[in-house]
Enzyme design. Structure first.
Site, PDB file in Angstrom:
ATOM      1  N   HIS A   6       0.397  16.911 118.886  1.00 56.12           N
ATOM      2  CA  HIS A   6      -0.427  17.278 120.036  1.00 56.12           C
ATOM      3  C   HIS A   6       0.213  16.758 121.323  1.00 56.12           C
ATOM      4  CE1 HIS A   6      -4.837  17.286 121.775  1.00 56.12           C
ATOM      5  NE2 HIS A   6      -3.979  17.904 122.567  1.00 56.12           N
ATOM      6  N   HIS A   8       1.371  18.254 125.418  1.00 53.39           N
ATOM      7  CA  HIS A   8       1.355  19.359 126.390  1.00 53.39           C
ATOM      8  C   HIS A   8       2.431  19.127 127.450  1.00 53.39           C
ATOM      9  CE1 HIS A   8      -2.496  20.609 124.752  1.00 53.39           C
ATOM     10  NE2 HIS A   8      -3.000  19.414 124.975  1.00 53.39           N
ATOM     11  N   ARG A  68       0.190  22.904 129.303  1.00 51.51           N
ATOM     12  CA  ARG A  68      -0.860  21.984 129.746  1.00 51.51           C
ATOM     13  C   ARG A  68      -2.223  22.611 129.491  1.00 51.51           C
ATOM     14  NH1 ARG A  68      -3.283  20.828 134.899  1.00 51.51           N
ATOM     15  NH2 ARG A  68      -2.241  22.673 135.728  1.00 51.51           N
ATOM     16  N   SER A  70      -5.414  21.729 130.292  1.00 52.31           N
ATOM     17  CA  SER A  70      -6.382  21.880 131.380  1.00 52.31           C
ATOM     18  C   SER A  70      -5.928  22.964 132.350  1.00 52.31           C
ATOM     19  CB  SER A  70      -6.589  20.547 132.105  1.00 52.31           C
ATOM     20  OG  SER A  70      -5.376  20.112 132.669  1.00 52.31           O
ATOM     21  N   TYR A 191     -13.911  18.252 126.692  1.00 56.20           N
ATOM     22  CA  TYR A 191     -13.008  18.258 125.531  1.00 56.20           C
ATOM     23  C   TYR A 191     -13.731  17.722 124.290  1.00 56.20           C
ATOM     24  CZ  TYR A 191      -8.596  19.098 128.116  1.00 56.20           C
ATOM     25  OH  TYR A 191      -7.575  19.639 128.856  1.00 56.20           O
ATOM     26  N   HIS A 220      -8.403  15.133 119.464  1.00 59.47           N
ATOM     27  CA  HIS A 220      -9.124  13.976 120.005  1.00 59.47           C
ATOM     28  C   HIS A 220      -9.952  13.304 118.909  1.00 59.47           C
ATOM     29  CE1 HIS A 220      -8.909  17.372 123.017  1.00 59.47           C
ATOM     30  NE2 HIS A 220      -7.952  16.561 123.393  1.00 59.47           N
ATOM     31  N   GLU A 280      -1.013  13.047 122.351  1.00 58.28           N
ATOM     32  CA  GLU A 280      -1.299  13.757 123.606  1.00 58.28           C
ATOM     33  C   GLU A 280      -0.757  12.952 124.778  1.00 58.28           C
ATOM     34  OE1 GLU A 280      -5.437  14.748 124.346  1.00 58.28           O
ATOM     35  OE2 GLU A 280      -4.915  16.709 125.137  1.00 58.28           O
TER      36      GLU A 280
HETATM   37 ZN    ZN Z   1      -4.608  18.462 124.334  1.00 60.31          ZN
END
Ligand code: ZN
Length: 337
Positions: A6, A8, A68, A70, A191, A220, A280
Protein backbone atom coordinates in the site's frame (compact mmCIF):
# COMPACT_ATOMS: atom_id res chain seq x y z
CA UNK A 1 11.51 -10.20 0.59
CA UNK A 2 9.40 -7.43 2.11
CA UNK A 3 6.50 -6.24 -0.03
CA UNK A 4 4.65 -3.09 1.04
CA UNK A 5 1.21 -3.56 -0.51
CA UNK A 6 0.00 0.00 0.00
CA UNK A 7 1.90 3.00 -1.34
CA UNK A 8 0.76 6.05 -3.27
CA UNK A 9 2.67 8.43 -5.51
CA UNK A 10 2.09 11.35 -3.14
CA UNK A 11 5.20 13.18 -4.36
CA UNK A 12 4.47 13.30 -8.09
CA UNK A 13 6.06 16.20 -10.02
CA UNK A 14 3.98 19.41 -9.91
CA UNK A 15 2.99 19.16 -13.58
CA UNK A 16 0.48 16.50 -12.57
CA UNK A 17 -1.34 18.73 -10.10
CA UNK A 18 -1.14 21.63 -12.56
CA UNK A 19 -2.99 19.43 -15.05
CA UNK A 20 -5.61 18.68 -12.42
CA UNK A 21 -5.94 22.38 -11.57
CA UNK A 22 -6.45 23.01 -15.27
CA UNK A 23 -9.17 20.39 -15.39
CA UNK A 24 -10.96 21.99 -12.45
CA UNK A 25 -10.64 25.44 -14.03
CA UNK A 26 -12.05 24.05 -17.29
CA UNK A 27 -15.17 22.92 -15.44
CA UNK A 28 -15.97 26.62 -15.00
CA UNK A 29 -15.42 27.26 -18.70
CA UNK A 30 -12.30 27.28 -20.81
CA UNK A 31 -10.20 24.78 -22.66
CA UNK A 32 -9.30 21.34 -21.39
CA UNK A 33 -5.68 21.28 -20.23
CA UNK A 34 -2.91 19.02 -21.43
CA UNK A 35 -0.29 17.52 -19.16
CA UNK A 36 3.05 19.32 -19.43
CA UNK A 37 6.06 17.15 -20.15
CA UNK A 38 7.63 15.41 -17.15
CA UNK A 39 11.21 14.20 -17.53
CA UNK A 40 12.57 10.92 -16.21
CA UNK A 41 14.91 12.92 -13.98
CA UNK A 42 11.95 14.75 -12.45
CA UNK A 43 10.30 11.43 -11.67
CA UNK A 44 13.54 10.10 -10.16
CA UNK A 45 13.95 13.24 -8.04
CA UNK A 46 10.39 12.95 -6.78
CA UNK A 47 10.99 9.40 -5.53
CA UNK A 48 14.63 9.33 -4.45
CA UNK A 49 14.14 11.59 -1.44
CA UNK A 50 10.85 10.05 -0.42
CA UNK A 51 9.59 6.50 -1.08
CA UNK A 52 12.97 5.13 -2.17
CA UNK A 53 14.76 6.75 0.76
CA UNK A 54 12.34 5.15 3.19
CA UNK A 55 12.52 1.77 1.47
CA UNK A 56 16.28 1.81 1.97
CA UNK A 57 16.17 3.13 5.53
CA UNK A 58 13.47 0.74 6.69
CA UNK A 59 14.63 -2.30 4.77
CA UNK A 60 11.60 -2.92 2.58
CA UNK A 61 12.03 -4.13 -0.97
CA UNK A 62 9.03 -3.54 -3.17
CA UNK A 63 6.09 -1.14 -2.93
CA UNK A 64 2.77 -1.85 -4.63
CA UNK A 65 2.34 1.65 -5.97
CA UNK A 66 -0.77 3.54 -7.03
CA UNK A 67 -1.74 7.15 -7.68
CA UNK A 68 -2.33 9.44 -4.70
CA UNK A 69 -5.64 8.25 -3.27
CA UNK A 70 -6.92 11.56 -1.94
CA UNK A 71 -6.17 13.00 -5.38
CA UNK A 72 -8.44 10.55 -7.23
CA UNK A 73 -11.32 12.99 -6.60
CA UNK A 74 -13.98 10.99 -8.37
CA UNK A 75 -16.58 13.56 -7.33
CA UNK A 76 -14.93 16.25 -9.47
CA UNK A 77 -16.38 16.75 -12.95
CA UNK A 78 -17.96 14.00 -15.01
CA UNK A 79 -16.84 10.63 -16.29
CA UNK A 80 -14.79 12.14 -19.14
CA UNK A 81 -12.87 14.32 -16.67
CA UNK A 82 -12.28 11.30 -14.46
CA UNK A 83 -11.03 9.24 -17.41
CA UNK A 84 -8.53 11.89 -18.53
CA UNK A 85 -7.25 12.42 -14.98
CA UNK A 86 -7.06 8.72 -14.22
CA UNK A 87 -5.14 7.89 -17.37
CA UNK A 88 -2.62 10.65 -16.61
CA UNK A 89 -2.15 9.35 -13.05
CA UNK A 90 -1.84 5.72 -14.09
CA UNK A 91 0.55 6.50 -16.93
CA UNK A 92 2.81 8.29 -14.45
CA UNK A 93 2.80 5.24 -12.16
CA UNK A 94 3.77 3.17 -15.19
CA UNK A 95 6.73 5.45 -15.83
CA UNK A 96 7.84 5.31 -12.19
CA UNK A 97 7.67 1.50 -12.28
CA UNK A 98 9.62 1.51 -15.53
CA UNK A 99 12.41 3.56 -13.95
CA UNK A 100 12.52 1.42 -10.78
CA UNK A 101 11.16 -2.00 -11.72
CA UNK A 102 12.68 -3.67 -8.65
CA UNK A 103 11.22 -1.11 -6.23
CA UNK A 104 7.70 -0.56 -7.51
CA UNK A 105 4.87 -2.43 -9.16
CA UNK A 106 1.72 -0.69 -10.36
CA UNK A 107 -1.83 -0.68 -9.07
CA UNK A 108 -4.30 1.54 -10.89
CA UNK A 109 -6.73 4.26 -10.02
CA UNK A 110 -10.11 3.74 -11.70
CA UNK A 111 -12.03 6.47 -13.57
CA UNK A 112 -15.12 6.27 -11.42
CA UNK A 113 -17.69 9.06 -11.39
CA UNK A 114 -20.82 9.38 -9.25
CA UNK A 115 -23.78 7.77 -10.98
CA UNK A 116 -21.83 6.91 -14.10
CA UNK A 117 -21.93 3.41 -15.57
CA UNK A 118 -18.76 1.36 -15.25
CA UNK A 119 -17.70 0.79 -18.87
CA UNK A 120 -14.86 3.31 -18.63
CA UNK A 121 -13.75 1.79 -15.33
CA UNK A 122 -13.60 -1.68 -16.82
CA UNK A 123 -11.72 -0.42 -19.88
CA UNK A 124 -9.09 1.38 -17.79
CA UNK A 125 -8.61 -1.64 -15.53
CA UNK A 126 -8.03 -3.80 -18.59
CA UNK A 127 -5.63 -1.27 -20.14
CA UNK A 128 -3.59 -0.99 -16.96
CA UNK A 129 -3.34 -4.73 -16.37
CA UNK A 130 -2.86 -5.98 -19.92
CA UNK A 131 -0.85 -3.08 -21.37
CA UNK A 132 0.93 -1.48 -18.40
CA UNK A 133 1.64 -4.59 -16.32
CA UNK A 134 -0.36 -3.47 -13.29
CA UNK A 135 -1.36 -6.11 -10.76
CA UNK A 136 -4.49 -4.71 -9.10
CA UNK A 137 -6.70 -1.68 -8.65
CA UNK A 138 -8.04 0.71 -6.04
CA UNK A 139 -11.84 0.63 -6.01
CA UNK A 140 -13.66 3.57 -4.42
CA UNK A 141 -16.91 2.50 -2.72
CA UNK A 142 -17.98 6.15 -2.48
CA UNK A 143 -17.14 8.14 -5.60
CA UNK A 144 -19.31 10.99 -4.27
CA UNK A 145 -16.54 11.90 -1.83
CA UNK A 146 -18.30 11.48 1.50
CA UNK A 147 -21.99 11.54 0.60
CA UNK A 148 -22.35 7.78 -0.03
CA UNK A 149 -24.65 7.91 -3.03
CA UNK A 150 -23.35 4.70 -4.63
CA UNK A 151 -24.97 1.32 -3.99
CA UNK A 152 -23.20 -1.06 -1.60
CA UNK A 153 -20.20 -2.92 -2.98
CA UNK A 154 -22.31 -6.08 -3.02
CA UNK A 155 -24.86 -4.55 -5.42
CA UNK A 156 -25.06 -5.86 -8.99
CA UNK A 157 -24.17 -2.32 -10.11
CA UNK A 158 -20.53 -3.21 -9.42
CA UNK A 159 -20.56 -6.59 -11.15
CA UNK A 160 -18.97 -5.45 -14.44
CA UNK A 161 -15.84 -4.48 -12.49
CA UNK A 162 -15.84 -7.74 -10.58
CA UNK A 163 -16.23 -9.75 -13.79
CA UNK A 164 -13.17 -8.01 -15.20
CA UNK A 165 -11.23 -8.43 -11.93
CA UNK A 166 -12.05 -12.14 -11.95
CA UNK A 167 -11.10 -12.50 -15.61
CA UNK A 168 -7.77 -10.70 -15.06
CA UNK A 169 -7.25 -12.37 -11.66
CA UNK A 170 -6.48 -9.08 -9.91
CA UNK A 171 -7.58 -7.92 -6.44
CA UNK A 172 -8.87 -4.51 -5.43
CA UNK A 173 -7.98 -2.42 -2.46
CA UNK A 174 -11.14 -0.75 -1.16
CA UNK A 175 -10.01 2.88 -1.10
CA UNK A 176 -11.97 6.09 -0.93
CA UNK A 177 -10.60 9.45 -1.98
CA UNK A 178 -10.94 13.01 -0.72
CA UNK A 179 -14.00 13.98 1.28
CA UNK A 180 -16.06 16.90 0.04
CA UNK A 181 -18.31 16.52 3.10
CA UNK A 182 -16.96 18.77 5.85
CA UNK A 183 -18.29 16.36 8.47
CA UNK A 184 -15.69 13.79 7.44
CA UNK A 185 -11.99 14.51 7.63
CA UNK A 186 -10.56 12.62 4.64
CA UNK A 187 -7.86 10.43 6.14
CA UNK A 188 -8.99 10.58 9.77
CA UNK A 189 -12.68 9.80 9.33
CA UNK A 190 -13.72 9.14 5.71
CA UNK A 191 -11.00 6.53 5.07
CA UNK A 192 -11.64 4.60 8.28
CA UNK A 193 -15.41 4.86 7.84
CA UNK A 194 -15.13 3.39 4.35
CA UNK A 195 -12.95 0.49 5.46
CA UNK A 196 -15.45 -0.39 8.16
CA UNK A 197 -18.47 0.15 5.90
CA UNK A 198 -17.11 -2.11 3.17
CA UNK A 199 -16.66 -4.98 5.60
CA UNK A 200 -20.21 -4.64 6.92
CA UNK A 201 -21.48 -4.64 3.34
CA UNK A 202 -19.66 -7.90 2.69
CA UNK A 203 -21.30 -9.42 5.78
CA UNK A 204 -24.79 -8.46 4.63
CA UNK A 205 -24.79 -10.07 1.17
CA UNK A 206 -23.62 -13.07 -0.82
CA UNK A 207 -21.18 -11.37 -3.17
CA UNK A 208 -18.57 -14.11 -2.84
CA UNK A 209 -21.05 -16.80 -3.82
CA UNK A 210 -21.31 -15.02 -7.16
CA UNK A 211 -17.54 -14.32 -7.32
CA UNK A 212 -15.71 -16.97 -5.32
CA UNK A 213 -12.27 -15.83 -6.49
CA UNK A 214 -12.77 -12.10 -5.87
CA UNK A 215 -10.26 -10.61 -3.45
CA UNK A 216 -10.44 -7.31 -1.58
CA UNK A 217 -7.85 -5.74 0.66
CA UNK A 218 -9.34 -3.48 3.29
CA UNK A 219 -6.65 -0.96 4.11
CA UNK A 220 -5.74 0.92 7.26
CA UNK A 221 -5.88 -2.30 9.25
CA UNK A 222 -9.52 -2.80 8.29
CA UNK A 223 -10.78 0.40 9.88
CA UNK A 224 -12.70 -0.42 13.04
CA UNK A 225 -13.25 -4.06 12.04
CA UNK A 226 -10.59 -5.93 14.04
CA UNK A 227 -11.30 -3.85 17.16
CA UNK A 228 -15.03 -4.59 16.86
CA UNK A 229 -14.74 -8.18 15.60
CA UNK A 230 -17.12 -9.34 18.35
CA UNK A 231 -19.74 -6.84 17.24
CA UNK A 232 -19.51 -8.05 13.65
CA UNK A 233 -19.60 -11.70 14.69
CA UNK A 234 -22.70 -11.00 16.77
CA UNK A 235 -24.39 -8.99 14.03
CA UNK A 236 -23.76 -11.75 11.50
CA UNK A 237 -25.19 -14.29 13.94
CA UNK A 238 -28.30 -12.18 14.64
CA UNK A 239 -28.83 -11.60 10.92
CA UNK A 240 -28.55 -15.35 10.20
CA UNK A 241 -25.51 -14.66 8.07
CA UNK A 242 -22.55 -17.05 7.81
CA UNK A 243 -19.79 -16.66 10.40
CA UNK A 244 -17.15 -14.05 9.58
CA UNK A 245 -14.64 -16.76 8.79
CA UNK A 246 -16.63 -17.36 5.59
CA UNK A 247 -15.32 -14.01 4.32
CA UNK A 248 -11.69 -14.81 4.89
CA UNK A 249 -11.09 -16.41 1.49
CA UNK A 250 -11.92 -13.07 -0.08
CA UNK A 251 -11.19 -10.27 2.38
CA UNK A 252 -7.74 -9.24 3.60
CA UNK A 253 -6.36 -6.52 5.84
CA UNK A 254 -3.21 -4.44 5.61
CA UNK A 255 -0.96 -3.23 8.41
CA UNK A 256 -1.41 0.53 7.97
CA UNK A 257 -2.03 0.97 11.69
CA UNK A 258 0.29 3.46 13.27
CA UNK A 259 0.98 2.19 16.76
CA UNK A 260 2.07 -1.08 18.35
CA UNK A 261 -1.15 -1.87 20.28
CA UNK A 262 -3.14 -1.59 17.05
CA UNK A 263 -0.89 -4.02 15.18
CA UNK A 264 -0.90 -6.35 18.20
CA UNK A 265 -4.71 -6.41 18.13
CA UNK A 266 -4.82 -6.89 14.36
CA UNK A 267 -2.58 -9.94 14.57
CA UNK A 268 -4.50 -11.41 17.50
CA UNK A 269 -7.90 -11.08 15.79
CA UNK A 270 -7.20 -11.60 12.09
CA UNK A 271 -5.59 -14.85 10.89
CA UNK A 272 -2.03 -14.41 9.71
CA UNK A 273 -3.02 -15.61 6.22
CA UNK A 274 -5.25 -12.52 5.89
CA UNK A 275 -2.73 -9.83 6.85
CA UNK A 276 -0.56 -8.05 4.29
CA UNK A 277 2.33 -5.82 5.23
CA UNK A 278 1.80 -2.17 4.28
CA UNK A 279 2.88 1.25 5.45
CA UNK A 280 1.24 3.82 3.13
CA UNK A 281 4.45 5.72 3.65
CA UNK A 282 4.69 9.37 2.71
CA UNK A 283 0.94 9.35 3.11
CA UNK A 284 -1.64 10.46 5.60
CA UNK A 285 0.60 10.60 8.67
CA UNK A 286 4.14 11.77 7.96
CA UNK A 287 5.38 12.81 11.39
CA UNK A 288 7.59 11.18 14.01
CA UNK A 289 5.99 9.70 17.10
CA UNK A 290 7.68 11.47 20.03
CA UNK A 291 7.05 8.47 22.26
CA UNK A 292 9.13 6.17 20.02
CA UNK A 293 11.31 8.54 18.03
CA UNK A 294 10.28 6.81 14.80
CA UNK A 295 7.83 7.68 12.05
CA UNK A 296 4.26 6.65 12.81
CA UNK A 297 4.10 4.99 9.39
CA UNK A 298 7.25 2.91 9.95
CA UNK A 299 4.98 -0.10 10.37
CA UNK A 300 7.73 -2.67 9.87
CA UNK A 301 8.90 -1.93 13.40
CA UNK A 302 5.51 -2.94 14.80
CA UNK A 303 5.32 -6.13 12.72
CA UNK A 304 8.85 -7.02 13.78
CA UNK A 305 7.77 -6.76 17.41
CA UNK A 306 4.89 -9.23 17.00
CA UNK A 307 5.35 -12.55 18.79
CA UNK A 308 5.01 -14.52 15.55
CA UNK A 309 7.20 -17.17 13.99
CA UNK A 310 9.52 -16.28 11.13
CA UNK A 311 7.27 -18.30 8.84
CA UNK A 312 4.21 -16.29 9.86
CA UNK A 313 6.06 -13.01 9.39
CA UNK A 314 7.14 -14.18 5.95
CA UNK A 315 3.47 -14.63 5.08
CA UNK A 316 2.70 -11.06 6.18
CA UNK A 317 5.73 -9.62 4.40
CA UNK A 318 5.68 -11.61 1.18
CA UNK A 319 3.72 -14.84 0.91
CA UNK A 320 0.24 -13.41 1.26
CA UNK A 321 0.92 -10.61 -1.23
CA UNK A 322 2.20 -13.12 -3.79
CA UNK A 323 -0.91 -15.24 -3.28
CA UNK A 324 -3.42 -12.38 -3.43
CA UNK A 325 -1.64 -10.63 -6.33
CA UNK A 326 -0.89 -13.61 -8.61
CA UNK A 327 0.31 -11.30 -11.34
CA UNK A 328 2.94 -9.98 -8.94
CA UNK A 329 4.02 -13.52 -8.14
CA UNK A 330 4.34 -14.26 -11.86
CA UNK A 331 6.39 -11.10 -12.44
CA UNK A 332 8.72 -11.91 -9.54
CA UNK A 333 9.13 -15.50 -10.67
CA UNK A 334 9.98 -14.29 -14.17
CA UNK A 335 12.81 -12.29 -12.55
CA UNK A 336 13.99 -15.35 -10.66
CA UNK A 337 12.69 -14.05 -7.31
ZN1 ZN B 1 -3.98 4.58 0.72
Amino acid sequence: MIIDCHGHYTTAPPQLNAFRDGQIAALKGGASPSLAAISDDEIRASLEGAQLKFQRERGTDLTIFSPRASGMGHHIGDSAVSVAWTRACNDLIHRAVGLYPDNFVGVCQLPQSPGAPLEAVVAELERCVTQLGFIGCNLNPDPSGGHWTAPPLTDKFWYPVYEKMAELDVPAMVHVSASCNPAFHATGAHYINADTTAFMQFIQADLFKDFPSLRFIIPHGGGAVPYHWGRYRGLAQDMKRPPLTALLNNVFFDTCVYHQPGIDLLSEVIPVDNILFASEMVGAVRGIDPTTGFHYDDTKRYVEALPLSAADKQKIYEGNARRIFPRLDAQLKAKGK
